[in-house]
Design a protein around this motif. Structure first.
Motif, mmCIF file in Angstrom:
data_model
loop_
_atom_site.group_PDB
_atom_site.id
_atom_site.type_symbol
_atom_site.label_atom_id
_atom_site.label_comp_id
_atom_site.label_asym_id
_atom_site.label_seq_id
_atom_site.Cartn_x
_atom_site.Cartn_y
_atom_site.Cartn_z
ATOM 1 N N LEU A 1 5.143 0.338 15.204
ATOM 2 C CA LEU A 1 5.280 -0.029 13.795
ATOM 3 C C LEU A 1 5.092 1.186 12.898
ATOM 4 O O LEU A 1 4.277 2.074 13.202
ATOM 5 C CB LEU A 1 4.239 -1.086 13.411
ATOM 6 N N LEU A 2 5.820 1.234 11.796
ATOM 7 C CA LEU A 2 5.489 2.188 10.746
ATOM 8 C C LEU A 2 4.294 1.576 10.014
ATOM 9 O O LEU A 2 4.430 0.553 9.345
ATOM 10 C CB LEU A 2 6.664 2.391 9.791
ATOM 11 N N PRO A 3 3.106 2.172 10.151
ATOM 12 C CA PRO A 3 1.869 1.457 9.827
ATOM 13 C C PRO A 3 1.484 1.480 8.345
ATOM 14 O O PRO A 3 0.519 2.148 7.950
ATOM 15 C CB PRO A 3 0.826 2.179 10.686
ATOM 16 N N LEU A 4 2.196 0.722 7.534
ATOM 17 C CA LEU A 4 1.806 0.574 6.135
ATOM 18 C C LEU A 4 0.538 -0.255 5.994
ATOM 19 O O LEU A 4 0.000 -0.388 4.893
ATOM 20 C CB LEU A 4 2.930 -0.076 5.332
ATOM 21 N N HIS A 5 0.050 -0.825 7.097
ATOM 22 C CA HIS A 5 -1.179 -1.607 7.055
ATOM 23 C C HIS A 5 -2.418 -0.747 7.298
ATOM 24 O O HIS A 5 -3.533 -1.209 7.082
ATOM 25 C CB HIS A 5 -1.138 -2.710 8.121
ATOM 26 N N GLU B 1 -2.604 14.664 8.965
ATOM 27 C CA GLU B 1 -2.248 15.804 8.120
ATOM 28 C C GLU B 1 -2.997 15.833 6.793
ATOM 29 O O GLU B 1 -2.967 16.843 6.081
ATOM 30 C CB GLU B 1 -0.729 15.839 7.873
ATOM 31 N N LEU B 2 -3.683 14.745 6.456
ATOM 32 C CA LEU B 2 -4.484 14.709 5.232
ATOM 33 C C LEU B 2 -5.941 15.075 5.479
ATOM 34 O O LEU B 2 -6.724 15.173 4.537
ATOM 35 C CB LEU B 2 -4.424 13.311 4.598
ATOM 36 N N LEU B 3 -6.301 15.298 6.730
ATOM 37 C CA LEU B 3 -7.684 15.587 7.119
ATOM 38 C C LEU B 3 -7.797 17.004 7.686
ATOM 39 O O LEU B 3 -6.804 17.579 8.143
ATOM 40 C CB LEU B 3 -8.140 14.558 8.158
ATOM 41 N N ASN C 1 -0.562 9.010 -3.613
ATOM 42 C CA ASN C 1 0.013 7.897 -2.862
ATOM 43 C C ASN C 1 -0.062 6.594 -3.640
ATOM 44 O O ASN C 1 0.898 5.812 -3.659
ATOM 45 C CB ASN C 1 -0.718 7.738 -1.520
ATOM 46 N N ALA C 2 -1.216 6.327 -4.246
ATOM 47 C CA ALA C 2 -1.359 5.092 -5.019
ATOM 48 C C ALA C 2 -0.305 5.021 -6.112
ATOM 49 O O ALA C 2 0.310 3.966 -6.351
ATOM 50 C CB ALA C 2 -2.759 5.008 -5.624
ATOM 51 N N GLY D 1 -2.907 5.369 3.578
ATOM 52 C CA GLY D 1 -3.290 6.512 4.391
ATOM 53 C C GLY D 1 -2.165 7.414 4.855
ATOM 54 O O GLY D 1 -2.400 8.567 5.191
ATOM 55 N N LEU D 2 -0.921 6.913 4.887
ATOM 56 C CA LEU D 2 0.179 7.742 5.379
ATOM 57 C C LEU D 2 0.584 8.800 4.360
ATOM 58 O O LEU D 2 0.530 8.566 3.153
ATOM 59 C CB LEU D 2 1.398 6.871 5.685
ATOM 60 N N ALA D 3 0.998 9.957 4.845
ATOM 61 C CA ALA D 3 1.593 10.951 3.957
ATOM 62 C C ALA D 3 2.950 10.438 3.473
ATOM 63 O O ALA D 3 3.709 9.845 4.243
ATOM 64 C CB ALA D 3 1.751 12.279 4.687
ATOM 65 N N TRP D 4 3.251 10.660 2.205
ATOM 66 C CA TRP D 4 4.521 10.197 1.641
ATOM 67 C C TRP D 4 5.687 10.878 2.352
ATOM 68 O O TRP D 4 5.663 12.083 2.602
ATOM 69 C CB TRP D 4 4.571 10.483 0.154
ATOM 70 N N SER D 5 6.699 10.102 2.687
ATOM 71 C CA SER D 5 7.847 10.625 3.419
ATOM 72 C C SER D 5 9.029 9.686 3.203
ATOM 73 O O SER D 5 8.850 8.540 2.755
ATOM 74 C CB SER D 5 7.529 10.709 4.917
ATOM 75 N N PRO D 6 10.261 10.121 3.528
ATOM 76 C CA PRO D 6 11.415 9.214 3.417
ATOM 77 C C PRO D 6 11.241 7.927 4.223
ATOM 78 O O PRO D 6 11.606 6.856 3.729
ATOM 79 C CB PRO D 6 12.572 10.078 3.932
#
Length: 482
Positions: free
Chosen positions: A109-113, A120-122, A378-379, A450-455
């Protein structure tokens, strides 16, 4: 007069660049000296220009970091919650919670949950370097069993961190755990017995609900209002009517709503619980993730060592996989250490030493500033995508920190149906009914930031909006107005 016109002109040009998107939310602006050189103006003029932009809400000053473009508030209606009726204490009655782990464990799954920040944010490289240094220096000690209470040097670092938000903590009262959920569970095991009544927020994190169920406890719910947090007056009223043993509360950026409880309400909550002999177990997991950088006070600040057990971890700020959490156990420390011995003996030594090495030798505050900036951005992006691509009438929270968005779906769409359709298309999200005792919030949805913004993330949000629109159109006009 000329000076006034000069700073107004400079502020106007910078403001136009921000509004047109040439300067992005979270982007650091030139220092005062650099701006002065670039624009051939005095530092005083540069200061006045930034102050004007700050008053207009376009930039924000961050202590010892400079000025940054502020994430702009998107005009999306705020999510609402149904009015919660007072209910008698009850055991968990939400069968859907049993299937949560099945979704969380899927790798297709693309984990939007997911609410845990992406790697990469840590500061992954710094954590890896700290781990390598520990192993090279003393591999025997790093790989051996440790004391159940945890590494003294790590407990010292945790205590020092709390001093920065006005909380004096004795390192001797800290118990190191395998994440925040173990800390909460150990606290519950130490202060309650099966059949006791525990007060919870609604909505609240499903892991807390699962812990309540596993320990055979009953619960009663107090509203957590989107935007303003725990309803202190309602909490006091519930305590007056029911014999409550403990309260598990998330005052700082509640999961799922992202709400922050105000300081006055925090004082009232602590006072009410103290008057009724209720031990507060505070989940402060998101306290360091205020987008402004101003860390909100934990409940412990307004209470003594006897009445509040504060739990947290480094899972949302440094290294989720190392599973290092803690409890400020106060006078309950012996009980928590005993419970720790019975459950997992001790927290793994290598992760404790690696985190300690990182905290001593690296800049945790710098990593936090970057993470907060990315989450704030992100928000904004998530909310903007919802405004542009979801059905009219969709409502969404506007958090000031944390890693979640809470949505109210337009047209009374069933979030479970949307969740199932999304999973079938490889997109993760969580329906709102997972966040209450009895499966309330059936038209609500939680997304993680939590995900980095991407296409792919942008496309997944667009697809979720398309699905929500399709389900909304299927409802009859009569159903839509019920």
């Amino acid at each position: 007069m000329a000076s006034t016109l000069l700073y107004e002109d400079l502020a106007g040009r910078l403001g136009a660049q921000i509004r047109r998107g040439l300067l992005r939310p979270g982007e650091r602006l030139p220092s005062l000296r650099r701006l002065g050189r670039q624009e051939r103006v005095s530092i005083a003029t540069a200061v006045e220009a930034y102050l004007r932009l700050e008053r207009e809400g376009l930039v924000e000053a961050r202590e010892r970091s400079g000025y940054f473009v502020r994430a702009q508030r998107v005009a999306v209606p705020a999510a609402r919650l149904p009015r919660v009726q007072a209910r008698a204490p009850q055991a968990l009655r939400n069968p859907a919670l049993l299937g949560v782990l099945d979704v969380l464990s899927r790798e297709d799954l693309l984990p939007l949950h997911v609410t845990t920040p992406a790697p990469e944010l840590l500061p992954g490289r710094a954590i890896a370097a700290a781990t390598t240094h520990v192993l090279r220096r003393d591999p025997g000690v790093a790989l051996a069993y440790g004391a159940p209470q945890g590494l003294p040097a790590l407990r010292e670092q945790i205590a020092r961190r709390y001093l920065r938000c006005g909380v004096e903590v004795d390192p001797g009262e800290i118990v190191v755990t395998a994440g925040a959920m173990e800390a909460i569970t150990l606290a519950l095991r130490s202060v309650t017995r099966a059949g006791d009544v525990v007060l919870l927020e609604t909505p609240t994190y499903y892991g807390i609900l699962q812990a309540i169920s596993a320990l055979g406890l009953r619960a009663i719910e107090v509203p957590n209002r989107v935007g303003s947090g725990i309803d202190a007056a309602a909490l006091r009223a519930l305590l007056a009517r029911h014999a409550v043993r403990a309260a598990v509360l998330v005052p700082n950026f509640n999961n799922p709503t992202g709400s922050l409880t105000g300081d006055d309400d925090k004082r009232e909550i602590v006072a009410a619980c103290g008057e009724h002999g209720v031990t507060v177990i505070e989940d402060d997991l998101y306290g360091e993730l205020a987008y402004s950088g101003e860390r909100p006070a934990p409940l412990r600040r307004y209470a003594g060592r006897t009445s509040v057990i504060t739990c947290s971890s480094y899972s949302k700020t440094l290294a989720p996989g190392l599973r290092i959490g803690w409890a400020l156990a106060g006078t309950h420390v012996d009980d928590l250490v005993r419970a720790k011995c019975f459950s997992s003996v001790a927290t793994a030594g290598l992760p404790q030493r690696a985190i300690t090495e990182y905290l001593v030798r690296h800049d945790f505050d710098r990593a936090l500033r970057r993470l907060r900036r990315e989450l704030a951005t992100n928000a904004q992006r998530w909310r903007d995508a919802i405004r542009r691509g979801w059905p009219e009438g969709t409502r969404v929270s506007d958090p000031a920190g944390g890693t979640t968005l809470w949505l109210e779906l337009a047209g009374g769409v069933d979030a479970q149906a949307l969740f199932e359709a999304a999973v079938a298309r490889g997109i993760g999200c969580l329906p709102g009914h997972l966040f209450s005792l009895r499966g309330d919030y059936r038209t609500h949805l939680r997304l993680g930031l939590g995900l980095a913004w991407s296409p792919p993330v942008e496309a997944a949000l667009r697809e979720l909006g398309r699905l929500a629109g399709r389900f909304a159109r299927r409802r009859t006009p009569k159903e839509g107005h019920e």
